[in-house]
Structures are given as structure tokens and as C-alpha cells.
Design an enzyme around this catalytic site. Structure first.
Site, PDB file in Angstrom:
ATOM      1  N   CYS A   1       0.820  -1.211   0.000  1.00 49.88           N
ATOM      2  CA  CYS A   1       0.000   0.000   0.000  1.00 49.88           C
ATOM      3  C   CYS A   1       0.855   1.263   0.000  1.00 49.88           C
ATOM      4  O   CYS A   1       0.391   2.333  -0.395  1.00 49.88           O
ATOM      5  CB  CYS A   1      -0.944   0.006   1.201  1.00 49.88           C
TER       6      CYS A   1
ATOM      7  N   GLY B   1      -5.812 -10.585   5.221  1.00 48.74           N
ATOM      8  CA  GLY B   1      -4.364 -10.633   5.082  1.00 48.74           C
ATOM      9  C   GLY B   1      -3.657 -10.224   6.357  1.00 48.74           C
ATOM     10  O   GLY B   1      -4.273 -10.039   7.419  1.00 48.74           O
ATOM     11  N   GLU B   2      -2.336 -10.031   6.240  1.00 42.72           N
ATOM     12  CA  GLU B   2      -1.516  -9.742   7.415  1.00 42.72           C
ATOM     13  C   GLU B   2      -1.898  -8.432   8.077  1.00 42.72           C
ATOM     14  O   GLU B   2      -1.922  -8.336   9.304  1.00 42.72           O
ATOM     15  CB  GLU B   2      -0.036  -9.713   7.007  1.00 42.72           C
TER      16      GLU B   2
END
Length: 423
Positions: free
Chosen positions: A50, A190-191
Site C-alpha cells: 500500500c 491478510g496480514e
């Protein structure tokens, strides 16, 4: 053997530019194979998060960087000339240093955050899986991972749980004083969402809903944190129940639009909703931020929050930078050594051929019945003469020609005293 890193990150480009050059996971196979086909490119890996998109390349000596930059723009249908002002382009030692700093969390929005190391390892794994890594990038990544571990172990850079996810939760605590009274909707599995879930639970939140495109992944995370799991299509039915929404998916299109949030606000009778969009491209339409009773933040908005947690890490970062500088030089030493590998191999091969030739002659003399002492003397003298003849002849010519630099190099390479007449 130039190593090159070309990229764009949160320091060089705003969100609306970064989101245009993101590589979704399903694009990696095609992208890596396109990239590695560029003229002069020997190895390649792609990191896309991101906050950054970076291309790690090993180019031939004379290959220009321009085609790589052009490819990045063309792949995303983005005008390359418009993209160039936002890009950084590092070569050789600068590229090595940058890679190590990224792995160590020193180039992150949140100084020292550990998440980027996992993302870089994923990029390494994907490139290795698709066969676009070779000797040099493989060694660079492995070295960066080892240094990152060193930095985290030997400095206080990771002494507190600081990450983008943590920053989002910190901001939620500013909006809602008591998180135990709130319900969260986590979009993605996700993480980043896992980290957000842990931080929310650590700050007292007990009710949560996990939404994901793949119900199995949603269920897996939901089971870990004691939450309810739903699919993305079910979000409109539960959106009004959520006080806190944190979203981080790889969707190319927004998950939440203004209309859906407006309906949820009406159902909530205008109780405030706190929304954090950690995805690039964005999961939540920017227009949602114009609604009353909605507090919408993007990854760029978190800079103010994370700045409060960075001050205590600057001293550790200074120490970490010293480690990075030393380890960059260590890697560059290895890289320079690769230039003489073939030379060393040729030198050793020649010495071994000389040894084998003299040894064969000595063995033949033994077979003819010559005394072993005489054969050993022959072996030692002949081998010594053959191994030293060419270097000593070259030194003699160097002295006659006044090539003092070659003589000085011989002293260093052969560990000889400066005055051979001295005992």
C-alpha cells in the site's frame, strides 16, 4: 553487474498516484515474465504494498534504466513521463543500501515496523517461484533479511508494536474512548487485517466481524479472534452494526460505496462510524468521507498518528543506520569479489595443471627406480620454479619499466617484506 532499484513510495508520491502502479497478486506472474524479457535485464523481483511499488533488477553493464521505467508506466497504462517525477532510481551501493533499509523498516511510514520484512520475503518468494531470481538478487535479498534480523535484535527499533494497523487502532481509540463497547468490521484477511485484529483485541474490543472474498480465509481469521465470518457480498446487511471499519484487500475496485454507507448511517440513527482504508487501490470510495457522522482515513492520513510513535525510535534508528552502512559495504565487497572469481579460478586451474604435470614426472622417476629423496628434491625444486617463474619475470619487467604500482601490489598480494635484504 549493476543492481538497480526503481520505485515509488509514500515519501515520493501521493496515494492517487501510488494506487495507479500497484501490482495485484494475480498480476505478478505475468508482470515478472514481462519484466524479465526487457533487453539487458538478467534478474527481477517486484515489491508492491500500500505504501510502495519497487522493481529490483540486475542489468547488464551497458543496459539503460529507461526501458524499465517505461515498462512500469506502460504496464499500468500510466504515462511514463508523468510518472518519472515521483520515481527514485538507485544503482549499485545505493540500491543495496535502499534494499537493506526497506527490509529493516527504516524506510517505512512507521519507522521500524516489521510488516515490510514479511512483504519483502513474499516478493522474494514469488520471484524465486517464477524463476526471475539469479545469483545476485538472491544473495542481496538473503543479505537484507539477515541484516534486518540483526537490526531488530541489536537495536530498540522494534521495541513497541508500531505498524500501520497499530496506528489505525490508536486513531480508533481517539474516536472511541472505550473500545470494549464497540463492534468492528474487518474487511480482508491478510496480514494487515490480522495485525489490526490483534491490536483491537489488545485494546479491549470483544465483538468483530471478518469479511473476505474467500469465506474460508474469513472463517480462519474469525476463529482465531472469536469473531463472525461473512463474505464480501454480505457486508451491506451488517454494515450498520459496525462502529469501526478497517479495510485492506487487493480488490481493484472499491468495496464500499457512498450509497451503502449512507444507508448504514440512517439505520444507525447517525451514530458515528470510524473507517480506515488501508488498501491501495482504495477499498472505500473517497466520497464516503464527505458524509456526516463518518470519520474516514486513508493510509496517508495515518502519517500524523504514526509520527507520535516515531520520536522514541530515532536514537535506535541512528544505530540501525550504522549497521546498514557497514553491511552495505560488506555486500559490495562480496559483489566486487565476484569480478575476480573467473581470474582466481583460472589461476588455480593453471597451478593445478602445473602440479599434476610435475607430479606425473616424479611418479615416472620413482617407477624407473630413482631414489625417493632425489625424486622429492626434483619435485620440490621443479614445482617451485614453475610456480614462481612467470610472477618473478613479470616483477623484473615491472622494475625495469618503472611500474612501481605493480611492485607495490605484489608486496601486498604476496605478503612480502619491503626490504628483502633484511633478515
Amino acid at each position: 553487474m549493476p543492481l538497480v532499484t526503481i520505485g515509488i513510495n509514500h515519501k515520493t508520491a501521493p496515494l492517487d498516484v501510488r494506487e495507479k502502479v500497484v501490482f495485484a497478486p494475480e498480476q505478478m506472474n505475468n508482470a515478472l515474465h514481462e519484466l524479465i524479457e526487457l533487453p539487458g535485464l538478467r534478474e527481477a523481483a517486484i515489491l508492491s504494498t500500500c505504501n510502495r511499488t519497487e522493481l529490483y533488477c540486475n542489468l547488464q553493464e551497458t543496459a539503460p534504466h529507461g526501458p524499465v521505467i517505461d515498462w512500469l508506466g506502460q504496464y499500468h497504462r500510466f504515462d511514463s513521463q508523468s510518472l518519472r517525477p515521483y520515481l527514485y532510481d538507485f544503482s549499485d551501493a545505493d540500491a543495496v543500501k535502499h534494499t537493506i533499509r526497506v527490509a529493516s523498516g527504516l524506510d517505512s511510514m512507521v519507522l521500524g515496523e516489521p510488516q515490510i520484512l514479511g512483504q519483502l520475503k513474499t516478493a522474494y518468494g514469488v520471484a524465486a517461484e517464477h524463476g526471475t531470481l539469479g545469483k545476485y538478487l538472491r544473495r542481496l535479498f538473503q543479505h537484507a533479511f539477515a541484516v534486518a534480523k540483526h537490526v531488530r535484535t541489536d537495536t530498540a527499533i522494534g521495541s513497541s508494536a508500531v505498524s500501520v494497523a497499530f496506528a489505525a487502532v490508536s486513531l480508533a481509540r481517539q474516536i472511541f474512548a472505550d473500545l470494549s463497547q464497540q463492534r468492528a468490521l474487518l474487511i480482508g484477511a491478510g496480514e494487515t487485517i490480522e495485525l489490526a485484529a490483534r491490536h483491537l483485541r489488545g485494546n479491549g474490543l470483544t465483538e468483530a466481524i471478518v469479511a473476505n472474498r474467500t469465506p474460508e480465509r474469513a472463517a480462519r481469521l474469525a476463529n482465531e479472534i472469536g469473531a463472525m465470518a461473512i463474505s464480501l457480498t454480505d457486508i451491506p446487511q451488517v454494515l450498520h452494526q459496525a462502529d469501526i471499519i478497517i479495510s485492506s484487500t487487493a480488490s481493484p475496485l472499491p468495496i464500499l460505496g457512498k450509497g451503502a454507507v449512507e444507508r448504514a448511517i440512517r439505520q444507525r440513527r447517525h451514530q458515528p462510524m470510524f473507517m480506515v482504508d488501508l488498501a491501495v487501490p482504495r477499498d472505500i470510495e473517497p466520497e464516503v468521507g464527505t458524509l456526516d457522522d463518518v470519520y474516514l482515513y486513508t493510509v496517508d492520513d495515518l502519517e500524523r498518528v504514526v509520527a507520535e510513535n516515531i520520536a522514541s525510535r530515532y536514537e535506535a534508528a541512528t544505530q540501525a543506520e550504522e549497521i546498514v552502512a557497514a553491511q552495505t559495504e560488506h555486500f559490495m565487497g562480496w559483489l566486487r569479489a565476484q569480478d575476480v572469481v573467473s581470474l582466481i579460478r583460472s589461476y588455480r586451474d593453471r597451478a593445478e595443471r602445473t602440479r599434476d604435470d610435475v607430479l606425473h614426472k616424479a611418479q615416472r622417476q620413482l617407477a624407473q627406480g630413482r631414489p625417493p629423496e632425489e625424486v622429492l628434491t626434483f619435485l620440490a625444486e621443479t614445482l617451485t620454479n614453475k610456480l614462481t617463474h612467470e610472477p618473478t619475470a613479470a616483477l623484473d619487467h615491472a622494475a625495469r619499466d618503472g611500474r612501481l604500482e605493480l611492485i607495490a601490489a605484489a608486496h601486498e598480494l604476496l605478503h612480502l617484506p619491503r626490504d628483502t635484504n633484511k633478515p
